[in-house]
Write an enzyme that holds these catalytic residues in place. Structure first.
Site, short mmCIF file in Angstrom:
data_model
loop_
_atom_site.label_atom_id
_atom_site.label_comp_id
_atom_site.label_asym_id
_atom_site.label_seq_id
_atom_site.Cartn_x
_atom_site.Cartn_y
_atom_site.Cartn_z
N ASP A 103 100.31 5.33 134.43
CA ASP A 103 99.15 5.31 133.52
C ASP A 103 98.45 6.67 133.53
O ASP A 103 98.54 7.42 134.51
CB ASP A 103 98.13 4.27 133.98
N1 URA Z 1 101.19 -0.15 137.65
C1 URA Z 1 100.07 0.15 136.97
O1 URA Z 1 99.25 -0.70 136.70
N2 URA Z 1 99.91 1.45 136.61
C2 URA Z 1 100.76 2.42 136.91
O2 URA Z 1 100.53 3.58 136.55
C3 URA Z 1 101.93 2.09 137.62
C4 URA Z 1 102.11 0.79 137.99
#
Ligand code: URA
Length: 246
Positions: A103
Site C-alpha cells: 500500500d
Molecule cells: N497488507 C496490507 O494491508 N497492506 C500491505 O501493504 C500489504 C499487506
C-alpha cells in the site's frame, strides 16, 4: 554484442544520453574506460559499469527496494508518485515492474523484475511464498487474535482468509509479526479491522527465506543475485527468530 546496444537494452537511458556518457568517459568495461559505442562485449563475461554502477549482464534483473511511505506500487497511477521513480536509471530496464503490491502507506521489501514468469510464481497463491509483516496497531494486541488468525479470518465483505500465523512482539503492547501465504487487497489492514483493531504502521520485513537487508536504507534499491531470488522462492524465514529481531 555492441556496448551501446547492451547499455540501451539494460538501462533506461536514451541512445543520445548513452553516446554522451560514453564520450564523457563514464562507461567502464572490466575497469577500463571505453568511449566507443561499437566496442564488443560478452554480457555474461565482461563487467560493465556506468557512472560507477555495475550494469548486470544477465537476461533478467531482480531489484529489491526498501519502499518508503508515499509511493504507490503501480507503475502508472496518474497524480501519484510511483516506486519506479526510486529505481536509478542504471538499475532500471524497460519491462521492470513491481512484483505484487505494498500500500501507499506501507513500507518494506518490494521486489521488482522484468522476469514475468518469476513474478507470477511469487504472487501465485499456490506457490505459497510467505510474506512477513511487522505491524503497529492503534490499540493493544489481544490474546485471542493469534487463535482467530490461525483459524482463518473472515473479512467484513465475507471473504475468507487462509489460516495464518501472528504473534505479539515481545516487550511491546501493540506490535506484532504476521506471516501470510496470500496477498488479498489491503489484507493485513482488513484482517485487523475484522478483529476490531486498526493497523497504524505496516512494514514487510521478509519474503520467503529472504529478509530485508539491514543495510538497505529506506528509499534505496539493490540488485539481487539469482541465489537470493531462489531463497525468496524456495525457503521460509524463521518466524520465532524474526520476532526477536523486531
Ligand atoms: N497488507 C496490507 O494491508 N497492506 C500491505 O501493504 C500489504 C499487506
Amino acid at each position: 554484442m555492441r556496448l551501446d546496444q547492451f547499455l540501451s537494452a539494460r538501462t533506461m537511458y536514451t541512445r543520445k544520453e548513452l553516446r554522451q556518457m560514453l564520450a564523457q568517459g563514464k562507461v567502464k568495461v572490466d575497469g577500463q574506460v571505453v568511449t566507443k559505442g561499437d566496442y564488443k562485449i560478452v554480457p555474461e563475461q565482461n563487467r560493465v559499469c556506468l557512472n560507477g554502477t555495475h550494469v548486470p549482464g544477465n537476461r533478467y534483473l531482480y531489484v529489491l527496494l526498501h519502499k518508503p511511505k508515499g509511493y504507490v506500487s503501480s507503475a502508472d497511477e496518474p497524480g501519484q508518485r510511483s516506486v519506479m521513480e526510486l529505481v536509478p536509471p542504471e538499475m532500471c530496464r524497460k519491462d521492470l515492474r513491481p512484483v505484487g503490491r505494498l500500500d501507499k502507506d506501507s513500507t518494506g521489501m518490494l521486489l521488482l523484475t522484468d522476469d514475468g514468469q518469476l513474478a507470477h510464481q511469487i504472487i501465485a497463491v499456490r506457490s505459497h511464498v510467505a510474506k512477513y509483516y511487522h505491524i503497529v496497531l492503534a490499540r493493544p494486541w489481544e490474546a485471542h487474535y493469534a487463535e482467530k488468525i490461525a483459524a482463518g479470518i473472515v473479512l467484513a465483505d465475507g471473504v475468507h482468509c487462509q489460516p495464518a500465523r501472528a504473534e505479539k512482539v515481545p516487550g511491546t503492547e501493540n506490535e506484532a509479526l504476521i506471516c501470510l501465504h496470500e496477498g488479498k487487497y489491503h489484507q493485513v489492514r482488513r484482517m485487523f479491522a475484522a478483529l476490531g483493531n486498526h493497523v497504524a504502521e505496516l512494514a514487510r520485513v521478509a519474503m520467503g527465506g529472504m529478509e530485508l537487508p539491514p543495510d538497505l536504507p529506506l528509499g534505496r534499491c539493490k540488485i539481487l543475485p539469482e541465489k537470493d531470488v531462489q531463497k525468496m522462492l524456495k525457503c521460509e524465514s524463521d518466524f520465532a527468530r524474526l520476532l526477536q529481531t523486531l
